[in-house]
Write a protein that holds these residues in place. Structure first.
Motif, PDB file in Angstrom:
ATOM      1  N   GLY A 146       0.800  -1.225   0.000  1.00  0.00           N
ATOM      2  CA  GLY A 146       0.000   0.000   0.000  1.00  0.00           C
ATOM      3  C   GLY A 146       0.828   1.266   0.000  1.00  0.00           C
ATOM      4  O   GLY A 146       0.582   2.176   0.801  1.00  0.00           O
ATOM      5  N   LYS A 147       1.803   1.358  -0.914  1.00  0.00           N
ATOM      6  CA  LYS A 147       2.665   2.542  -0.951  1.00  0.00           C
ATOM      7  C   LYS A 147       1.874   3.794  -1.344  1.00  0.00           C
ATOM      8  O   LYS A 147       2.151   4.885  -0.861  1.00  0.00           O
ATOM      9  N   THR A 148       0.900   3.648  -2.244  1.00  0.00           N
ATOM     10  CA  THR A 148       0.118   4.810  -2.674  1.00  0.00           C
ATOM     11  C   THR A 148      -0.682   5.383  -1.509  1.00  0.00           C
ATOM     12  O   THR A 148      -0.716   6.605  -1.292  1.00  0.00           O
ATOM     13  N   ILE A 149      -1.341   4.512  -0.748  1.00  0.00           N
ATOM     14  CA  ILE A 149      -2.091   4.963   0.423  1.00  0.00           C
ATOM     15  C   ILE A 149      -1.159   5.626   1.428  1.00  0.00           C
ATOM     16  O   ILE A 149      -1.502   6.648   2.040  1.00  0.00           O
ATOM     17  N   LEU A 150       0.041   5.075   1.589  1.00  0.00           N
ATOM     18  CA  LEU A 150       0.999   5.655   2.531  1.00  0.00           C
ATOM     19  C   LEU A 150       1.392   7.061   2.102  1.00  0.00           C
ATOM     20  O   LEU A 150       1.450   7.984   2.931  1.00  0.00           O
ATOM     21  N   MET A 151       1.675   7.259   0.811  1.00  0.00           N
ATOM     22  CA  MET A 151       2.033   8.602   0.344  1.00  0.00           C
ATOM     23  C   MET A 151       0.880   9.578   0.584  1.00  0.00           C
ATOM     24  O   MET A 151       1.096  10.711   1.023  1.00  0.00           O
ATOM     25  N   GLY A 152      -0.347   9.141   0.307  1.00  0.00           N
ATOM     26  CA  GLY A 152      -1.497  10.003   0.569  1.00  0.00           C
ATOM     27  C   GLY A 152      -1.646  10.316   2.046  1.00  0.00           C
ATOM     28  O   GLY A 152      -2.037  11.434   2.417  1.00  0.00           O
ATOM     29  N   SER A 153      -1.311   9.355   2.908  1.00  0.00           N
ATOM     30  CA  SER A 153      -1.408   9.572   4.351  1.00  0.00           C
ATOM     31  C   SER A 153      -0.391  10.610   4.816  1.00  0.00           C
ATOM     32  O   SER A 153      -0.700  11.458   5.666  1.00  0.00           O
ATOM     33  N   ILE A 154       0.808  10.545   4.268  1.00  0.00           N
ATOM     34  CA  ILE A 154       1.835  11.533   4.631  1.00  0.00           C
ATOM     35  C   ILE A 154       1.398  12.926   4.193  1.00  0.00           C
ATOM     36  O   ILE A 154       1.504  13.899   4.950  1.00  0.00           O
ATOM     37  N   VAL A 155       0.897  13.032   2.968  1.00  0.00           N
ATOM     38  CA  VAL A 155       0.460  14.337   2.471  1.00  0.00           C
ATOM     39  C   VAL A 155      -0.675  14.883   3.333  1.00  0.00           C
ATOM     40  O   VAL A 155      -0.676  16.057   3.730  1.00  0.00           O
ATOM     41  N   ALA A 156      -1.658  14.039   3.647  1.00  0.00           N
ATOM     42  CA  ALA A 156      -2.813  14.494   4.436  1.00  0.00           C
ATOM     43  C   ALA A 156      -2.386  14.979   5.814  1.00  0.00           C
ATOM     44  O   ALA A 156      -2.846  16.024   6.286  1.00  0.00           O
ATOM     45  N   THR A 157      -1.502  14.232   6.464  1.00  0.00           N
ATOM     46  CA  THR A 157      -1.077  14.646   7.799  1.00  0.00           C
ATOM     47  C   THR A 157      -0.197  15.889   7.749  1.00  0.00           C
ATOM     48  O   THR A 157      -0.283  16.746   8.633  1.00  0.00           O
ATOM     49  N   ASP A 192      -9.224   8.312  -4.186  1.00  0.00           N
ATOM     50  CA  ASP A 192     -10.257   7.547  -3.485  1.00  0.00           C
ATOM     51  C   ASP A 192      -9.937   7.330  -2.009  1.00  0.00           C
ATOM     52  O   ASP A 192     -10.679   6.628  -1.315  1.00  0.00           O
ATOM     53  N   ILE A 193      -8.868   7.917  -1.514  1.00  0.00           N
ATOM     54  CA  ILE A 193      -8.497   7.709  -0.114  1.00  0.00           C
ATOM     55  C   ILE A 193      -9.531   8.365   0.798  1.00  0.00           C
ATOM     56  O   ILE A 193      -9.852   9.548   0.625  1.00  0.00           O
ATOM     57  N   PRO A 194     -10.078   7.646   1.776  1.00  0.00           N
ATOM     58  CA  PRO A 194     -11.010   8.261   2.736  1.00  0.00           C
ATOM     59  C   PRO A 194     -10.230   9.022   3.812  1.00  0.00           C
ATOM     60  O   PRO A 194      -9.933   8.507   4.883  1.00  0.00           O
ATOM     61  N   PHE A 195      -9.923  10.262   3.533  1.00  0.00           N
ATOM     62  CA  PHE A 195      -9.069  11.026   4.439  1.00  0.00           C
ATOM     63  C   PHE A 195      -9.720  11.227   5.811  1.00  0.00           C
ATOM     64  O   PHE A 195      -9.018  11.491   6.787  1.00  0.00           O
ATOM     65  N   ASP A 196     -11.045  11.102   5.896  1.00  0.00           N
ATOM     66  CA  ASP A 196     -11.705  11.238   7.193  1.00  0.00           C
ATOM     67  C   ASP A 196     -11.390  10.070   8.119  1.00  0.00           C
ATOM     68  O   ASP A 196     -11.645  10.146   9.323  1.00  0.00           O
ATOM     69  N   ARG A 197     -10.814   8.998   7.564  1.00  0.00           N
ATOM     70  CA  ARG A 197     -10.393   7.869   8.397  1.00  0.00           C
ATOM     71  C   ARG A 197      -8.902   7.944   8.713  1.00  0.00           C
ATOM     72  O   ARG A 197      -8.359   7.080   9.404  1.00  0.00           O
TER      73      ARG A 197
END
Length: 933
Positions: A146-157, A192-197
């Protein structure tokens, strides 16, 4: 020898134990805590464990270590020079002796500057690590992690913290590089990342209002963003953004560029790159980052025309790296994050790896398919390819033709060929092998990098469309990194494919990507020569072997659950809510009064004075003045009276005129030093801290299930709600669907609001079957029997009672079952191990006498007991104790509730079984993690 990522992991573990202590930016603790749904069980809210571990590591680097460059990170983590030398790969006998004769610092300096020395000792990857002028880290996660989700998580935080702390050191814009169109397409998962989670509600709201996601499009000269703006995430492939050389069309242009001394000086940024360079506080993410790394320091030696001496020509910097270097010069590049599963450059390990997650870990965690018995080595020479492909197809059809994924996608086979000629030569043999099983050639798809667009679309459909007709894929220069095809169950490498890069590894492991619900292992077909190559690349990249992977089994299982009743009626109850309000007082509040703080002004900045001086050869250089460092004598910043009052009013929610009057009186109309504001705020708190806590009883509708927390899709005009769950593989025998129960028809009618139920103990599963048996005789008494213990995510249910954990934090607790009777009454049932009976019984007795519970399980029970006390006519809470099976002593309450007997009488809350819970065969395994993604 300890590696960088291993030493870092130890520090991150300690930081986690400290609850992510960060006094300057405490919101990071709030974010990382939010990722864990229930700390008691370790249940995660959305991210997988590997992703959360990488996110924790990233923020440890950013906030605890202040985003160090890699050389400084090595110095911090390896203060002993011998350990640092080993971790940096300077451990050959010759280098060890050289360091002993000189020093580690001198050898590192030679790595930075001496090309011949680097070439001699094979230190190209270390050179690149040391040469970067900006922080750059590698997250080495295996395919499927899940590298794509991880990158999105870093950006969101990052964006959320930038909004929370506008003056903080946080990223406000991000660029994601993909090395090709295939991977760019895969990165669309970011949308499609659910950033609210990922973010707590209070941080998600401003993030969602500010976040802008842009994918570059073919044909656009620039990127549709506002120059200099913030909170942009731009996703592009390298061809659309990289530095481009100028096209020289005439002699005049030739003269313009002929005076440059370096190839890099002749490169120009295209318009897209210029738009990105305008963005402040930038982070760059590079997917499949082994494409970014790789200065070809082993270039070539050429004779200098002027001196006739041999010189080393170092002109092999990759264009992606050149582009990132350009951005580092043109804007304030905060950090570069490189995600890859193969952190190697020409067989040398890259030294920037801060997180490592290998294939073996992926198989254990259930994010990759098992290979158990799936390595098939065909002892054939390269000249026996016809025999090989026939054997491969025959084995695949026999083993996999009837296999499919839970979504119906059939198992597929990919055969990788070294070139188009070989593929075309062997295609008749493949068709013949299929015909022997009655399978026509229409199931074949031949794809290469020169295939027409229609063929490429068919190839893309294979990965995402369960109904795609092609099942045997003949590939040349296609289908390796970035190809996400979960229905691929087998890969075959035809003829010798050994190369200097990781193609064999990429191709052979492409079939390992897992999906929830699949239990069929994958298979890899190899010749003896390719087996040797794959063994080498597995050892180099992941530190593992074919034998180890062949014997690796999943410790965890992922399943997809389907919500059958998205609009389950809520549970209407009273709850107590804590409110903080101003104390009521009959006497008037004294006017606010300030005393001028006796706070010293902060020291001014340190400056150095440098002047240009001429040297003998006519050039100039900068020289520092002998006077050395001097303090810049400046006065502390001051605020006018109105600005100071407004700042304090914003922070403490007091009327501005009231604050203005108090400031005027204290400062006699003079300006207010800015460094006084904190002390003035403390005076406000001391004078206006007149608040008290009260508990209010309110009516609430507790949603047993919330459809909005599930993934929604339209199938044949109907909404389908799904979610992924993960649990220990030892619990897989306890996983139940309605058809698995003794009363399947009734289970579908009165239970299983989602398919399937992920129980964590045998007594829970037995309770469901036993209760369904009772309902056979009372078909109209019970509206529903629902297992609620498997869903604990706040996004999916409101049935969560709060209790104070041993760590001093508030946690939530979800009971196992809810029964709803036709008259609107509810019975909440918790099935517990009988070894917990003394603790829970004693703590409920303490609660009844007004004392606080003392044990963790007791606090959970008391939390539900409070619900019952507030709602005696609507809800009853019942704990059933069991060892490996339920007993009659604990069933009377449930029988009475279902039959309606003694409906108005008080229920027995606790039933303790005889003390035989140490009997042989009991299951003392702790409850599973119920991690929802």
């Amino acid at each position: 020898m300890s590696h960088l990522f291993q030493a870092l992991a130890e520090r991150v573990d300690a930081w986690r134990a400290s609850r992510y202590d960060c006094p300057d930016f405490p919101a990071i603790s709030e974010i990382l805590d939010f990722a864990v749904e229930d700390p008691a069980s370790g249940q995660l809210r959305y991210l997988r464990q590997a992703q959360l571990r990488a996110l924790e590591t990233y923020w440890y680097l950013r906030l605890v270590l202040n985003t160090p460059r890699i050389p400084a990170l090595y110095e911090t983590l390896f203060p002993a020079k011998s350990a640092r030398r080993a971790a940096m790969g300077l451990n050959s006998k010759q280098l060890t002796e050289l360091i002993a004769d000189t020093s580690l610092e001198e050898v590192i300096e030679r790595v930075k500057t001496d090309n011949a020395f680097v070439r001699q000792h094979g230190l190209e990857s270390l050179r690149e690590t040391l040469a970067l002028d900006y922080p750059s880290y590698i997250l080495a996660l295996a395919m499927g992690a899940g590298k794509t989700i991880l990158m999105g998580s870093i950006v969101a935080t990052e964006f959320a913290l930038a909004l929370e702390y506008p003056d903080g050191p946080f990223v406000e814009n991000a660029l994601v590089f993909a090395p090709g169109k295939t991977i760019l397409s895969a990165l669309r998962e970011l949308a499609d990342i659910p950033f609210d989670r990922l973010l707590p509600h209070r941080l998600h709201k401003p993030f969602a209002a500010s976040f802008k996601l842009t994918f570059t499009r073919d044909g656009d000269k620039s990127i549709p963003i506002t120059l200099g703006s913030s909170f942009n995430l731009i996703v592009t492939n390298t061809e659309k953004i990289r530095i481009q050389k100028p096209t020289v069309r005439n002699a005049a242009q030739t003269r313009i560029f002929s005076g440059t001394q370096d190839e890099e000086a002749t490169a120009l940024a295209n318009l897209r790159l210029q738009a990105i360079a305008s963005l402040p506080h930038l982070a760059v993410f590079s997917d499949e980052a082994h494409h970014t790394y790789g200065q070809k320091l082993l270039g070539k030696w050429e004779k200098d025309k002027a001196t006739s001496e041999l010189v080393f020509k170092d002109d092999g910097i990759k264009k992606v790296r050149r582009t990132i270097d350009y951005l580092a010069q043109e804007t304030n590049l905060i950090v570069t994050i490189n995600a890859t599963g193969t952190p190697y450059f020409e067989r040398q390990p890259l030294r920037d790896v801060v997180v490592w997650y290998g294939l073996g870990e992926g198989i254990r965690d259930g994010v990759l398919k098992e290979l158990a018995g799936g390595i098939k080595v065909l002892e054939l020479g390269d000249g026996e390819a016809h025999t090989m492909v026939h054997s491969v197809v025959d084995d695949f059809v026999r083993s996999y033709w009837a296999v499919s994924l839970p979504n119906g996608a059939p198992a597929r086979l990919a055969l990788y060929f070294p070139n188009i000629d070989t593929r075309d030569e062997l295609r008749p043999a493949i068709e013949s092998a299929l015909l022997a099983h009655g399978i026509g050639p229409d199931t074949l798809l031949t794809v290469d990098n020169k295939s027409p667009e229609a063929t490429r679309r068919s190839f893309e459909a294979v990965a995402r469309d369960p109904g795609a007709p092609h099942r045997v894929l003949l590939l040349v220069n296609m289908g390796t990194e970035g190809w996400n095809c979960p229905s691929l169950f087998a890969c075959a490498l035809v003829r010798k494919l050994a190369t200097s890069n990781n193609f064999v590894l990429q191709a052979a492991t492409r079939c390992l990507r897992q999906v929830p619900g699949n239990t069929t292992p994958a298979r890899v077909y190899l010749t003896a020569s390719n087996k040797k190559t794959l063994e080498d690349q597995l050892a180099e990249t992941y530190g593992t072997s074919l034998q180890a992977l062949d014997h690796q089994h999943a410790d965890r299982v992922e399943k997809t659950i389907h919500l059958r009743q998205p609009h389950l009626p809520p549970l209407l109850i009273k709850k107590r809510v804590l409110r903080v309000q101003r104390k009521t007082s009959t006497s008037p509040t004294a006017p606010l009064a300030f005393v001028v703080p006796d706070t010293p002004a902060p020291a001014g900045p340190v400056v150095q004075t440098w002047t240009p001086v001429l040297v003998a050869d006519g050039s100039s250089r900068m020289q520092r003045q002998d006077a050395g460092d001097e303090l810049l004598q400046t006065t502390a910043p001051v605020l006018d009276m109105y600005t100071a009052a407004a700042r304090l009013a914003t922070c403490y929610h007091l009327p501005t005129p009231q604050l203005l009057a108090a400031l005027r009186k204290a400062y006699a109309g003079a300006d207010v030093p800015e460094h006084h504001l904190h002390a003035l705020g403390q005076q406000i708190e001391a004078q206006r801290n007149q608040y008290e806590e009260t508990w209010d009883e309110i009516e609430v509708a507790v949603a047993l299930v919330k459809a909005e927390g599930f993934d929604r899709a339209e199938v044949d005009g109907h909404s389908v709600y799904t979610a992924r769950i993960s649990f220990d593989k030892k619990r897989e025998p306890l996983y139940r669907e309605a058809q698995d129960t003794a009363h399947a028809a009734l289970a579908l009618q009165a239970s299983f609001h989602y398919e399937g139920y992920n129980f964590d103990s045998s007594p829970e599963a037995e309770f469901l079957d036993w209760t369904l048996g009772l309902l056979q005789n009372h078909p109209n008494q019970i509206e529903g029997l629902w297992f609620t213990g498997g869903l604990t995510d706040a996004g999916k249910t409101d049935l969560r009672a709060e209790y104070l954990g041993d760590d001093g934090r508030w946690h939530t607790y979800t009971p196992d079952f809810v029964l709803r009777r036709a008259d609107g009454k509810h019975l909440v049932v918790e099935v517990k191990s009988d070894k917990l009976s003394p603790d829970i019984t004693a703590d409920l007795a303490r609660h009844a006498s007004g004392q606080a519970p003392q044990t963790l399980e007791g606090r959970k029970a008391v939390a539900l007991k409070r619900w019952e006390q507030l709602n005696p006519d609507r809800l009853h809470y019942h704990v059933m104790f069991a060892d490996t099976a339920l007993h009659d002593a604990g069933k009377k309450t449930v029988r009475d509730f279902i039959s309606g007997a003694n409906a108005g009488a008080a229920y027995d809350l606790l039933t303790q079984l005889p003390p035989d819970f140490m009997a042989e065969g009991r299951d003392d395994t702790p409850p599973q993690e119920r991690t929802t993604f």
